[in-house]
Design a protein around this motif. Sequence first.
Motif, short mmCIF file in Angstrom:
data_model
loop_
_atom_site.label_atom_id
_atom_site.label_comp_id
_atom_site.label_asym_id
_atom_site.label_seq_id
_atom_site.Cartn_x
_atom_site.Cartn_y
_atom_site.Cartn_z
N LEU A 236 0.96 -1.14 -0.03
CA LEU A 236 0.01 0.01 0.02
C LEU A 236 0.80 1.34 -0.04
N PHE A 237 1.58 1.16 0.79
CA PHE A 237 2.66 2.28 1.08
C PHE A 237 3.59 2.57 -0.38
N SER A 238 3.83 1.70 -1.02
CA SER A 238 4.73 1.94 -2.26
C SER A 238 3.78 2.51 -3.34
N THR A 239 2.51 2.40 -3.17
CA THR A 239 1.73 3.06 -4.27
C THR A 239 1.57 4.53 -4.07
N PHE A 240 2.13 4.86 -2.90
CA PHE A 240 2.42 6.51 -2.73
C PHE A 240 3.55 6.95 -3.01
N ILE A 241 4.60 6.21 -2.50
CA ILE A 241 6.21 6.59 -2.90
C ILE A 241 7.15 5.57 -2.69
N GLU A 242 8.20 5.33 -3.68
CA GLU A 242 9.20 4.37 -3.18
C GLU A 242 10.06 4.77 -2.13
N TYR A 243 9.99 4.12 -0.92
CA TYR A 243 10.72 4.48 0.30
C TYR A 243 11.25 3.08 0.97
N ASN A 244 12.42 3.00 1.17
CA ASN A 244 13.11 1.83 1.92
C ASN A 244 13.37 1.92 3.35
N ASP A 245 13.16 3.08 3.79
CA ASP A 245 13.20 3.19 5.43
C ASP A 245 11.77 2.96 5.99
N ASP A 246 11.77 3.37 7.33
CA ASP A 246 10.60 3.41 8.15
C ASP A 246 9.43 4.16 7.81
N HIS A 247 8.28 3.51 7.34
CA HIS A 247 7.18 4.14 6.74
C HIS A 247 6.73 5.21 7.68
N ASN A 248 6.51 4.63 9.02
CA ASN A 248 5.79 5.70 9.90
C ASN A 248 6.45 6.73 10.35
N THR A 249 7.99 6.51 10.37
CA THR A 249 8.82 7.92 10.61
C THR A 249 8.55 9.01 9.35
N LEU A 250 8.29 8.33 8.14
CA LEU A 250 8.13 9.23 7.07
C LEU A 250 6.82 9.80 7.35
N MET A 251 5.66 9.27 7.48
CA MET A 251 4.49 9.70 7.86
C MET A 251 4.28 10.99 8.97
N ARG A 252 5.10 10.62 9.85
CA ARG A 252 5.36 11.40 11.08
C ARG A 252 6.11 12.80 10.51
N ASP A 253 7.07 12.71 9.86
CA ASP A 253 7.75 13.79 9.46
C ASP A 253 6.87 14.75 8.41
N ILE A 254 6.31 14.01 7.38
CA ILE A 254 5.28 14.59 6.56
C ILE A 254 4.32 15.50 7.34
N LEU A 255 3.61 15.06 8.29
CA LEU A 255 2.68 15.39 8.98
C LEU A 255 2.99 16.79 10.01
N GLU A 256 4.01 16.39 10.40
CA GLU A 256 4.65 17.27 11.39
C GLU A 256 5.22 18.70 10.56
N ARG A 257 5.79 18.26 9.48
CA ARG A 257 6.38 19.64 8.72
C ARG A 257 5.13 20.39 8.11
N VAL A 258 3.87 19.61 7.72
CA VAL A 258 2.97 20.34 7.12
C VAL A 258 2.28 21.25 8.32
N LEU A 259 1.97 20.63 9.50
CA LEU A 259 1.49 21.43 10.48
C LEU A 259 2.01 22.76 11.17
N LEU A 260 3.53 22.16 11.01
CA LEU A 260 4.60 23.56 11.26
C LEU A 260 4.48 24.72 10.25
N HIS A 261 4.22 24.27 8.77
CA HIS A 261 4.29 25.12 7.93
C HIS A 261 3.04 25.87 7.44
#
Length: 412
Positions: A236-261
């Motif tokens: 499921l995650f690969s349909t969004f982006i090819e990413y080899n590291d921890d998916h939950n960490t990427l989700m956290r970083d995206i949401l955090e950055r959007v809310l701060l921005h």
Amino acid sequence: MFHSQVVVSMIPLLNKSEEAENWVYIGEGNINLVVAYRGDDPTYKGKVLRVIKNCKNKKLSTQDSILFKKQFSENVIQLLLGEEYVVPMFPVHTSTEFLQTLAVNVESHRPAFRTDKQIVVNSPTSFFLDDLTQIWPNSPAMTFELKPKWGFKPDSSFIDMSNTIKKRTTCRFCMHSYLRRVPKNNFCPLDLYSMDPVRVQKAVNVLLKENPLKKTLSVSINGKKASLTSEMDQQLFSTFIEYNDDHNTLMRDILERVLLHDPILKILKSLQMNLDEIDIEGIYSFFQRNSDYFKLVTDDINTWIDVVNRYQQRLEMKNSPINELDEQKQRIYEYILSMTFKDCSLMINVTPTVKENNTSKSITLSNGLSFQYDIKVIDTDLKSIDKIPFWFELDQSIVRHAIDTEFDKECY
């Protein structure tokens, strides 16, 4: 005034039971149920349909009362939030035959705690809205649905002295969670609203891990729900982006950055605080004291436009006497609006980009990945003035329980 007859003659019609087969359940709140179109008709592609549910102690919805929701969104919510955060609503005729079939089709997909209220099958009008999971039709999208809750602690002279210290120490969400015996967690919405990177990261981390908070945050990819309590499905995650590291960490970083921005949480916090300057304890006293002297009109859009204009004028004047009945009536109206913004949700959509766009709606993470995002505020229907006594009793129960049991959490 809004001339519903002119609008009605221009809107499309869903009147056949077989048409209901193309709509699939995606979610619901207290008042509305939402289905998304999965058929081939280009008229409906990329749309969701919002239908109303029955509510206890509510008068039967009429065409005018339903279309008032559109007026309220366009003339009140949009004025206070800004056009970019509001989803346009397009009325559509819905027949009883269509709605009856739809109600049967979605029933097995609904959560059990929502099934006490059913679709109103004789509702003459429903609404089309853009499907917020498909705002970039040819691009993958991750969607966060976040209910940020109350972003402030009250500081009103109308609060009873016995409650003042507790209300100024512990936020309403944390006290309410304690009353409801929600399993202990470290989430406090004041962290989310703080705009402090450390605190926002802490709040997002908890939301992405804690199962009891699933009503506060959910995530989907290309319209499909993703689990927050286990490692996200690789496929499921690969349909969004090819990413080899921890998916939950990427989700956290995206949401955090959007809310701060993005300024949306600042906007919501300001509206919640300024519209609720008196606190429910003061509002309830106004409501009791003056109920015999004026009638509170809720279904006239001109009344609400006037309330917003007076509110904005009051903010500019800084000081406004509240001993006049007319001003007390205004503050009751304002409090009703504040309750809408305390209970709204954010739909945050994100799609990968090659590099950060020149628009303000894009972010780049520390790992170099860039994303375009869009935020819409949903669940902004007008609350009922009749609920003021209930809100007061709930408020008192929450605070009394925290005081009596010496709940000592301090929220900052």
